[in-house]
Scaffold this motif. Structure first.
Motif, mmCIF file in Angstrom:
data_model
loop_
_atom_site.group_PDB
_atom_site.id
_atom_site.type_symbol
_atom_site.label_atom_id
_atom_site.label_comp_id
_atom_site.label_asym_id
_atom_site.label_seq_id
_atom_site.Cartn_x
_atom_site.Cartn_y
_atom_site.Cartn_z
ATOM 1 N N ALA A 163 0.837 -1.204 0.000
ATOM 2 C CA ALA A 163 0.000 0.000 0.000
ATOM 3 C C ALA A 163 0.867 1.248 0.000
ATOM 4 O O ALA A 163 0.580 2.213 -0.712
ATOM 5 C CB ALA A 163 -0.929 -0.004 1.216
ATOM 6 N N SER A 164 1.936 1.229 0.766
ATOM 7 C CA SER A 164 2.838 2.372 0.824
ATOM 8 C C SER A 164 3.496 2.599 -0.540
ATOM 9 O O SER A 164 3.592 3.734 -1.014
ATOM 10 C CB SER A 164 3.905 2.147 1.895
ATOM 11 N N GLN A 165 3.931 1.529 -1.175
ATOM 12 C CA GLN A 165 4.553 1.642 -2.497
ATOM 13 C C GLN A 165 3.553 2.157 -3.531
ATOM 14 O O GLN A 165 3.882 3.016 -4.352
ATOM 15 C CB GLN A 165 5.114 0.285 -2.938
ATOM 16 N N ALA A 166 2.318 1.642 -3.480
ATOM 17 C CA ALA A 166 1.295 2.067 -4.433
ATOM 18 C C ALA A 166 0.977 3.545 -4.242
ATOM 19 O O ALA A 166 0.829 4.293 -5.219
ATOM 20 C CB ALA A 166 0.034 1.227 -4.265
ATOM 21 N N PHE A 167 0.906 3.985 -2.988
ATOM 22 C CA PHE A 167 0.625 5.389 -2.706
ATOM 23 C C PHE A 167 1.760 6.270 -3.222
ATOM 24 O O PHE A 167 1.521 7.296 -3.858
ATOM 25 C CB PHE A 167 0.421 5.607 -1.200
ATOM 26 N N SER A 168 2.996 5.856 -2.983
ATOM 27 C CA SER A 168 4.151 6.629 -3.456
ATOM 28 C C SER A 168 4.158 6.747 -4.971
ATOM 29 O O SER A 168 4.406 7.829 -5.520
ATOM 30 C CB SER A 168 5.453 5.978 -2.993
ATOM 31 N N GLU A 169 3.876 5.655 -5.644
ATOM 32 C CA GLU A 169 3.840 5.673 -7.104
ATOM 33 C C GLU A 169 2.718 6.576 -7.618
ATOM 34 O O GLU A 169 2.895 7.314 -8.582
ATOM 35 C CB GLU A 169 3.672 4.251 -7.642
ATOM 36 N N ARG A 170 1.575 6.509 -6.954
ATOM 37 C CA ARG A 170 0.443 7.350 -7.355
ATOM 38 C C ARG A 170 0.767 8.830 -7.171
ATOM 39 O O ARG A 170 0.475 9.651 -8.034
ATOM 40 C CB ARG A 170 -0.798 6.958 -6.548
ATOM 41 N N MET A 171 1.370 9.159 -6.046
ATOM 42 C CA MET A 171 1.736 10.545 -5.776
ATOM 43 C C MET A 171 2.787 11.039 -6.771
ATOM 44 O O MET A 171 2.729 12.181 -7.232
ATOM 45 C CB MET A 171 2.241 10.708 -4.337
ATOM 46 N N LYS A 172 3.715 10.181 -7.114
ATOM 47 C CA LYS A 172 4.739 10.551 -8.092
ATOM 48 C C LYS A 172 4.083 10.836 -9.440
ATOM 49 O O LYS A 172 4.396 11.837 -10.103
ATOM 50 C CB LYS A 172 5.765 9.423 -8.236
ATOM 51 N N GLY A 173 3.136 9.992 -9.827
ATOM 52 C CA GLY A 173 2.420 10.209 -11.093
ATOM 53 C C GLY A 173 1.622 11.500 -11.080
ATOM 54 O O GLY A 173 1.610 12.226 -12.082
ATOM 55 N N SER A 221 2.222 14.188 -9.206
ATOM 56 C CA SER A 221 3.126 15.338 -9.174
ATOM 57 C C SER A 221 3.737 15.592 -10.551
ATOM 58 O O SER A 221 3.951 16.739 -10.939
ATOM 59 C CB SER A 221 4.208 15.162 -8.115
ATOM 60 N N GLU A 222 4.005 14.526 -11.310
ATOM 61 C CA GLU A 222 4.551 14.682 -12.659
ATOM 62 C C GLU A 222 3.527 15.363 -13.564
ATOM 63 O O GLU A 222 3.870 16.196 -14.399
ATOM 64 C CB GLU A 222 4.971 13.338 -13.227
ATOM 65 N N LYS A 223 2.255 15.055 -13.375
ATOM 66 C CA LYS A 223 1.204 15.675 -14.185
ATOM 67 C C LYS A 223 1.058 17.147 -13.836
ATOM 68 O O LYS A 223 0.800 17.972 -14.698
ATOM 69 C CB LYS A 223 -0.138 14.949 -13.973
ATOM 70 N N LEU A 224 1.225 17.475 -12.574
ATOM 71 C CA LEU A 224 1.101 18.869 -12.145
ATOM 72 C C LEU A 224 2.261 19.717 -12.650
ATOM 73 O O LEU A 224 2.084 20.898 -12.969
ATOM 74 C CB LEU A 224 1.039 18.961 -10.615
ATOM 75 N N ILE A 225 3.437 19.134 -12.731
ATOM 76 C CA ILE A 225 4.620 19.867 -13.200
ATOM 77 C C ILE A 225 4.519 20.134 -14.686
ATOM 78 O O ILE A 225 4.932 21.181 -15.163
ATOM 79 C CB ILE A 225 5.904 19.085 -12.844
#
Length: 94
Positions: free
Chosen positions: A77-87, A89-93
């Protein structure tokens, strides 16, 4: 009519015969129960729902027996959350 504990014994005998004769290994009905619960946990089923499904009167029983599984699920769950947040943040940038 097969019901209650007799159903448990009936299924156990039939499954045991099938598994034992096909693989020459001693696999108990309890092994199937443990595997069933482990697969439910891996599938992300709520631990309270599992506790009720298998008839544990206390959720701590389920948690204590399958703590190793829930620890792995927390890591996933922690890994999935990190990956989701990274995705996100990349869209926001962009």
């Amino acid at each position: 009519m097969v019901c209650g504990r007799n159903l448990y014994a009936f299924i156990g005998v039939n499954v045991y015969g099938l598994v034992y004769h096909s693989h020459n290994k001693h696999i108990t009905l309890h092994s199937f129960r443990h595997t069933h619960i482990s697969l439910l946990i891996e599938a992300g089923v709520d631990i309270k729902a599992i506790q009720q499904r298998v008839g544990h009167t206390d959720i701590n029983t389920t948690m204590n027996i399958y703590a190793h599984m829930t620890k792995n699920m927390k890591e996933k769950a922690s890994q999935a959350f990190s990956e989701r947040m990274k995705g996100l943040s990349e869209k926001l940038i962009l």
